[in-house]
Design a protein around this motif. Structure first.
Motif, PDB file in Angstrom:
ATOM      1  N   ARG A 121      36.392  68.165  41.769  1.00 23.94           N
ATOM      2  CA  ARG A 121      37.736  67.670  42.301  1.00 23.94           C
ATOM      3  C   ARG A 121      39.056  68.403  42.453  1.00 23.94           C
ATOM      4  NH1 ARG A 121      38.216  62.728  38.425  1.00 23.94           N
ATOM      5  NH2 ARG A 121      40.302  62.751  39.413  1.00 23.94           N
ATOM      6  N   SER A 122      40.065  68.229  42.992  1.00 25.58           N
ATOM      7  CA  SER A 122      41.023  69.088  43.210  1.00 25.58           C
ATOM      8  C   SER A 122      41.785  68.984  41.806  1.00 25.58           C
ATOM      9  CB  SER A 122      41.833  68.596  44.310  1.00 25.58           C
ATOM     10  OG  SER A 122      42.594  67.189  44.077  1.00 25.58           O
TER      11      SER A 122
ATOM     12  N   ASP B  53      38.117  62.489  45.916  1.00 23.26           N
ATOM     13  CA  ASP B  53      39.687  62.711  45.199  1.00 23.26           C
ATOM     14  C   ASP B  53      40.224  61.440  44.842  1.00 23.26           C
ATOM     15  OD1 ASP B  53      39.244  65.381  44.347  1.00 23.26           O
ATOM     16  OD2 ASP B  53      40.840  66.212  46.274  1.00 23.26           O
ATOM     17  N   ASN B  54      40.148  60.778  45.836  1.00 18.14           N
ATOM     18  CA  ASN B  54      40.757  59.240  45.718  1.00 18.14           C
ATOM     19  C   ASN B  54      40.050  58.051  44.777  1.00 18.14           C
ATOM     20  OD1 ASN B  54      43.111  60.311  46.925  1.00 18.14           O
ATOM     21  ND2 ASN B  54      42.084  60.192  48.888  1.00 18.14           N
TER      22      ASN B  54
ATOM     23  N   SER C 209      44.001  65.913  41.954  1.00  9.58           N
ATOM     24  CA  SER C 209      43.556  64.513  41.998  1.00  9.58           C
ATOM     25  C   SER C 209      42.983  64.303  40.400  1.00  9.58           C
ATOM     26  CB  SER C 209      42.181  64.431  42.606  1.00  9.58           C
ATOM     27  OG  SER C 209      41.040  63.552  42.177  1.00  9.58           O
TER      28      SER C 209
END
Ligand code: B12
Ligand code: SF4
Length: 302
Positions: free
Chosen positions: A218-219, A160-161, A222
């Protein structure tokens, strides 16, 4: 720590596709490499008058990475790789390289390894100095000169980052029509990879060695954080099927609306979405412009 890394998207302007899209996969790999490089550049042959890596090499360049995704321009790419000075570590990745790593290692003596499959973790492991014998998905030269095929890499959950290295672009990307720019800035985003369905004719969600790629996402937070940072007006989601979970789509729309992010989106969808008219209405409100839907037959059995 590398002194200078050069990441190359080697598809020239003569290729079949007219609009130039950002090289998303390579931008992810570049982002994963960044902590291990004093300086890093990303070049796209589409934007060069003479497609060549050499003018971008520096005396201190110690790693060159190529993204080889399509079966076009392969001779040009091979020539470009073979024109690199000896001694510069050269790593290839991308779908077409994954399909036939032997071809590249045999045709290009200065290629050190081919990363098969997703590249972010493999390239970070190479850069961190992990022994090459332990890096899943790597095809490399053994001590006796024979090729060594490490075990394939399992698909990891999406990070996610980790965001693509868009800040390294040398030019913005515009939608073109018949070779003429429309002035509309475009970008690509990957909100998920793989697909949970099994349409018989489809190889989108199958990896190059024929294994079905399971859906991993992904969330919403994000994805919306990434969209917030992008300056393009038109975003193409490269997800095989963006609408797999309608409630997740609603969560993305709610965040876009709440944060007043005003852009337009094009996605791949499936017809089942028609069972959720309220989701489609919300998508329209959030800026979704076009849903690409494959209607292969009116009969499931067909
Ligand atoms: C978006 C897309 C496009 C876009 C954007 C292109 C671009 N500049 O990125 C457009 C519409 C232009 C396009 C065009 C074409 N496409 Co297309 N496209 C896709 C799609 C849907 C998503 C690609 C993507 O962004 N994935 C997400 C990113 C994050 O993943 P990735 O690119 O694979 O990168 C990862 C790894 O490959 C690896 N990696 C990549 N580069 C590198 C480099 C290094 C050094 C390392 C270590 C790792 C590494 O790490 C990355 C991160 O994990 C795929 C289908 C799919 N599901 O993948 C088809 C796909 C790649 N396309 C395909 C085809 C056939 C085409 C066309 C030839 C169609 C045509 N007949 O015109 C053209 C050719 C374009 C060209 N020559 O430039 C095929 C490729 C099959 C093959 N091996 O040849 C695919 C797989 C679809 C399919 N199954 O038919 N495409
Ligand atoms: S839903 Fe789309 S991506 Fe998934 S298997 Fe079917 S055709 Fe392929």
């Amino acid at each position: 720590m590398f002194r200078h890394v050069l990441c190359v998207f080697p598809y020239a302007r003569t290729s079949s596709s007219k609009t130039s899209f950002p090289p998303l996969g390579l931008e992810y790999v570049t982002a994963a490499l960044r902590p291990f490089a004093q300086r890093i550049d990303l070049i796209n042959f589409r934007h060069q008058r003479i497609p060549s890596t050499r003018p971008f090499l520096r005396p201190e360049t110690d790693l060159v990475c190529y993204s080889i995704n399509w079966r076009t321009d392969l001779d040009l790419i091979e020539r470009d790789i073979n024109a690199l000075p000896p001694g510069v570590m050269t790593i290839l990745g991308g779908r077409t390289a994954t399909e036939d790593p032997r071809r590249w290692l045999e045709a290009c003596p200065n290629v050190d390894a081919v990363v098969c499959g997703d590249g972010e973790q493999a390239i970070a492991e190479i850069a961190a100095g992990r022994p090459w014998s332990e890096i899943a998905g790597l095809v490399r030269r053994g001590d006796d000169g024979q090729l060594v095929f490490n075990p394939p890499r399992a698909n990891a959950p999406l990070d996610d980052n980790l965001m693509p290295a868009r800040d390294l672009r040398r030019q913005p990307y515009y939608l073109t029509s018949k070779g003429i720019s429309t002035g509309v800035k475009i970008d690509q985003v990957a909100g998920s990879r793989g697909c949970p369905f099994n349409c018989k004719f489809c190889n989108f969600s199958i990896n190059p060695w024929g294994v079905k790629r399971r859906w991993a996402a992904r969330s919403p937070e994000s994805i919306v954080r990434e969209l917030e940072q992008i300056d393009a007006d038109l975003i193409i989601f490269v997800d095989d099927v963006f609408t797999h979970q309608p409630e997740r789509v609603v969560a993305i729309c709610d965040l876009l609306i709440a944060r007043k992010i005003r852009k337009h989106y094009i996605i791949n969808a499936r017809l089942e979405l028609a069972d959720h008219p309220e989701v489609i209405r919300k998508m329209e409100q959030a800026g979704f412009l076009a849903l690409l839907i494959g209607v292969e037959s009116t009969q499931d059995a067909t």
